[in-house]
Design an enzyme around this catalytic site. Sequence first.
Site, PDB file in Angstrom:
ATOM      1  N   GLU A 426       0.838  -1.220   0.000  1.00 55.03           N
ATOM      2  CA  GLU A 426       0.000   0.000   0.000  1.00 55.03           C
ATOM      3  C   GLU A 426       0.863   1.257   0.000  1.00 55.03           C
ATOM      4  O   GLU A 426       0.502   2.282   0.576  1.00 55.03           O
ATOM      5  CB  GLU A 426      -0.993  -0.014   1.171  1.00 55.03           C
ATOM      6  CG  GLU A 426      -2.009  -1.138   1.030  1.00 55.03           C
ATOM      7  CD  GLU A 426      -3.091  -1.143   2.093  1.00 55.03           C
ATOM      8  OE1 GLU A 426      -3.334  -0.098   2.714  1.00 55.03           O
ATOM      9  OE2 GLU A 426      -3.701  -2.208   2.269  1.00 55.03           O
TER      10      GLU A 426
HETATM   11  C1  LIG Z   1       2.589  -9.760   0.841  1.00 54.99           C
HETATM   12  C2  LIG Z   1       2.313  -8.772  -0.249  1.00 54.99           C
HETATM   13  C3  LIG Z   1       1.004  -8.433  -0.560  1.00 54.99           C
HETATM   14  C4  LIG Z   1       0.733  -7.546  -1.593  1.00 54.99           C
HETATM   15  N1  LIG Z   1      -0.574  -7.306  -1.962  1.00 54.99           N
HETATM   16  C5  LIG Z   1      -0.817  -6.571  -3.077  1.00 54.99           C
HETATM   17  C6  LIG Z   1      -2.154  -6.455  -3.598  1.00 54.99           C
HETATM   18  O1  LIG Z   1      -3.117  -6.974  -3.025  1.00 54.99           O
HETATM   19  N2  LIG Z   1      -2.338  -5.770  -4.753  1.00 54.99           N
HETATM   20  C7  LIG Z   1      -1.310  -5.171  -5.411  1.00 54.99           C
HETATM   21  O2  LIG Z   1      -1.540  -4.559  -6.452  1.00 54.99           O
HETATM   22  N3  LIG Z   1      -0.028  -5.241  -4.931  1.00 54.99           N
HETATM   23  C8  LIG Z   1       0.236  -5.931  -3.804  1.00 54.99           C
HETATM   24  N4  LIG Z   1       1.522  -6.047  -3.328  1.00 54.99           N
HETATM   25  C9  LIG Z   1       2.588  -5.300  -3.967  1.00 54.99           C
HETATM   26  C10 LIG Z   1       3.116  -4.150  -3.133  1.00 54.99           C
HETATM   27  O3  LIG Z   1       2.168  -3.121  -3.093  1.00 54.99           O
HETATM   28  C11 LIG Z   1       4.470  -3.748  -3.731  1.00 54.99           C
HETATM   29  O4  LIG Z   1       5.410  -4.698  -3.280  1.00 54.99           O
HETATM   30  C12 LIG Z   1       4.894  -2.361  -3.377  1.00 54.99           C
HETATM   31  O5  LIG Z   1       4.105  -1.453  -4.067  1.00 54.99           O
HETATM   32  C13 LIG Z   1       6.362  -2.103  -3.716  1.00 54.99           C
HETATM   33  O6  LIG Z   1       6.677  -2.492  -5.013  1.00 54.99           O
HETATM   34  P1  LIG Z   1       7.967  -3.393  -5.286  1.00 54.99           P
HETATM   35  O7  LIG Z   1       7.969  -4.487  -4.313  1.00 54.99           O
HETATM   36  O8  LIG Z   1       8.016  -3.733  -6.713  1.00 54.99           O
HETATM   37  O9  LIG Z   1       9.186  -2.439  -4.926  1.00 54.99           O
HETATM   38  P2  LIG Z   1       9.959  -1.438  -5.881  1.00 54.99           P
HETATM   39  O10 LIG Z   1       9.026  -0.429  -6.441  1.00 54.99           O
HETATM   40  O11 LIG Z   1      10.802  -2.211  -6.820  1.00 54.99           O
HETATM   41  O12 LIG Z   1      10.878  -0.705  -4.819  1.00 54.99           O
HETATM   42  C14 LIG Z   1      12.036  -1.326  -4.245  1.00 54.99           C
HETATM   43  C15 LIG Z   1      12.631  -0.330  -3.257  1.00 54.99           C
HETATM   44  O13 LIG Z   1      12.961   0.898  -3.926  1.00 54.99           O
HETATM   45  C16 LIG Z   1      12.266   1.980  -3.342  1.00 54.99           C
HETATM   46  N5  LIG Z   1      11.858   2.923  -4.386  1.00 54.99           N
HETATM   47  C17 LIG Z   1      11.203   2.652  -5.541  1.00 54.99           C
HETATM   48  N6  LIG Z   1      11.006   3.781  -6.241  1.00 54.99           N
HETATM   49  C18 LIG Z   1      11.532   4.787  -5.513  1.00 54.99           C
HETATM   50  C19 LIG Z   1      11.625   6.198  -5.696  1.00 54.99           C
HETATM   51  N7  LIG Z   1      11.129   6.817  -6.754  1.00 54.99           N
HETATM   52  N8  LIG Z   1      12.232   6.913  -4.747  1.00 54.99           N
HETATM   53  C20 LIG Z   1      12.708   6.331  -3.632  1.00 54.99           C
HETATM   54  N9  LIG Z   1      12.646   5.015  -3.400  1.00 54.99           N
HETATM   55  C21 LIG Z   1      12.063   4.244  -4.327  1.00 54.99           C
HETATM   56  C22 LIG Z   1      11.064   1.355  -2.645  1.00 54.99           C
HETATM   57  O14 LIG Z   1      10.587   2.159  -1.604  1.00 54.99           O
HETATM   58  C23 LIG Z   1      11.644   0.043  -2.152  1.00 54.99           C
HETATM   59  O15 LIG Z   1      12.351   0.255  -0.969  1.00 54.99           O
HETATM   60  C24 LIG Z   1       1.811  -6.939  -2.294  1.00 54.99           C
HETATM   61  C25 LIG Z   1       3.132  -7.254  -1.955  1.00 54.99           C
HETATM   62  C26 LIG Z   1       3.396  -8.171  -0.963  1.00 54.99           C
HETATM   63  C27 LIG Z   1       4.827  -8.526  -0.670  1.00 54.99           C
END
Ligand SMILES: Cc1cc2nc3c(=O)[nH]c(=O)nc-3n(C[C@H](O)[C@H](O)[C@H](O)COP(=O)(O)OP(=O)(O)OC[C@H]3O[C@@H](n4cnc5c(N)ncnc54)[C@H](O)[C@@H]3O)c2cc1C
Length: 628
Positions: A426
């Site tokens: 979220e």
């Molecule tokens: C258990 C679980 C349940 C989930 N449930 C849902 C769901 O129901 N529906 C859904 O759609 N998604 C869901 N997600 C996805 C979740 O919302 C994403 O994991 C989250 O949005 C982060 O995306 P990512 O993991 O790809 O991280 P990334 O976007 O790849 O980020 C990796 C790191 O880089 C940082 N970062 C990225 N961009 C920037 C920036 N511009 N500036 C500074 N820092 C940055 C992030 O903060 C993070 O620390 C779920 C994930 C998990 C693990």
Amino acid sequence: MNAPGPSGPAGQESRQVAEAAREHEWERESFMRHLFEGRFRLDLIYPAPPPDPDEQARARPFLEALRAFAIRHIDGDRIDREGHIPEEVLDGLRELGAFGIKIPRAYGGLGLSQVTYGRALGIVASRCASTTALLSAHQSIGVPQPLTLFGTEAQKEAYLPRIAKGALSAFALTESDVGSDPANMSSHAEPTPDGDWVLHGEKLWTTNGPRAELMIVMARTPPRPGVRSRRPVTAFIVETAWEGVEVVRECQFMGLKGISNGVIRFNGVRVPSANIVGGEGEGLRLALVTLNTGRLSLPAFCTTAGRAGLEISRRWAAERIQWGRPIGEHEAVAQKLGGIAAEAFAMEAGSELASAMADAKRFDIRLEAALLKLWHSETAWVVANEALQIRGGRGYETADSLRARGETPYPVERAVRDLRINMIFEGTSEIMRLFIAREALDRHVKLAGALLDPDAPLPRRLAAAGRAALHYLWWYPTLWLGWGFWPAHGSFGPLAKHLRFVSRTSRRLSRAFFHRIVRHGPALERRQAVLGRLVDVGAECFLISAACIHAEGLVREDPKNRVAVELADLFCRRARRRVANAFRGLRSNDDVATDRVAKRAMAGDYGWLTRDVGELVLGDLNASSEKR
Ligand SMILES: Cc1cc2nc3c(=O)[nH]c(=O)nc-3n(C[C@H](O)[C@H](O)[C@H](O)COP(=O)(O)OP(=O)(O)OC[C@H]3O[C@@H](n4cnc5c(N)ncnc54)[C@H](O)[C@@H]3O)c2cc1C
């Protein structure tokens, strides 16, 4: 001045997508927007918006029944061990109406408030985080929330009664290349000649996805006349029984072992155009607005974790004797325990206040919800970690193992695993700080955005310069004048000084934002560490305000209750120290040196430091990436 975010052409596109999706207007009052602009409008939130007595009367039996059900039937350790929430648990929750807590009664739901919804999630969270995540993914962000906010009457009639009865729903935005950055979305839907849509793509980590009956799916749609966005994303309600919906894989995680979460593929799924929610091209805005309130559930269940951390820690601190005394009497432990109590108090105060503000329907709570999502997820993690430390080795041992040895099976180890995700989903903590900074800077962006944009044409920049000069000439001096030391807020007794601190800090915070705009100009968007500190100050200010209001309310209910004031006072002192550190960090920090080292680390300049661990830890993975 652009929205804070990454630089470069790809970064610019991400920013444009995020900017287009945000709500541009502030139609309702925002306490935190005022605060970020240097105005402490306590009158907006104090007295706290009162609950609706009729709603409370309806909520009481529901919460009591839910509590009894949770104690009898929701076994968090078993769910964690078996990696599955039994169908009987879901059936029981369905029968209680827990699948439609906020769905209006006209559509078969319980029609209860955000405050009640938060309390219900708190009850379930005290038993099992996975079951809470299921309920929250279903109705904080899943189909009912966007449908209630944006659905047509026909859509509401078609789906809300079904959902209230128990049709499980999910929210599918994330993809392999779409985490924090929806600009990379590849799922897409094409219109058919007969007006339907055909959906293709693959969604990752969809909570409830493999078990859900309904999903709200975000997909790219072609730009067409009448569609606002140039790269539209549209939200579709998809029924998982439809041909072409495939559960490719179920994912496993560190915590939340019982959730059903997976990779969902859409192989040319035919979706009627009647299932577009919020209009073609409005999908990202819908997702963002949905999250604006949806994010309040997370603080609610983090609060339960904080309160549970306090209960477990206080019991163990009194019970465990080492070196001839209960461990809670050793100062190192006492410091932790007192801190846990103070933070848990503020967690409850903040969550209840923001939920009451949401129910009052006269506030724009996008800033408060985002700040609490950020603050509560990080604080709950700290609290759980401290509780684990107080429990010592037993904190690291699983509840099952403790039980098998005849000890009280406090589920601290499970709580730590379950809580970690809250800083990621979220909206990650890092993205929340950017989101909040963008909203906090909105007035400056509106006034001086063109002035600070090197690509803006000269006439636009000149017009912006005139507008900005007029505004800042009267506004800036007001940030130095105030009544922050005037003995105001006397009804708060010993807590009044903390509210006066917030009043002074709001002006200082606003000045600090302004000084950074002047100093860094458009580059401020890349100074995420600076922005993060400012955002953190804002969060502490909201929590201090909430804690004082909460304590004052408790004392009004029971004038003999002095401990509430003591607890609020301790929280405010701690928060004020964090605020002082954040301001100090603005003046004196290692940001540039740290950035330089990070660049070198990415370039592999510290190969001598990591030496063989890459190969040892990553094994073949590392070897194959080296070959590439
Ligand atoms: C258990 C679980 C349940 C989930 N449930 C849902 C769901 O129901 N529906 C859904 O759609 N998604 C869901 N997600 C996805 C979740 O919302 C994403 O994991 C989250 O949005 C982060 O995306 P990512 O993991 O790809 O991280 P990334 O976007 O790849 O980020 C990796 C790191 O880089 C940082 N970062 C990225 N961009 C920037 C920036 N511009 N500036 C500074 N820092 C940055 C992030 O903060 C993070 O620390 C779920 C994930 C998990 C693990």
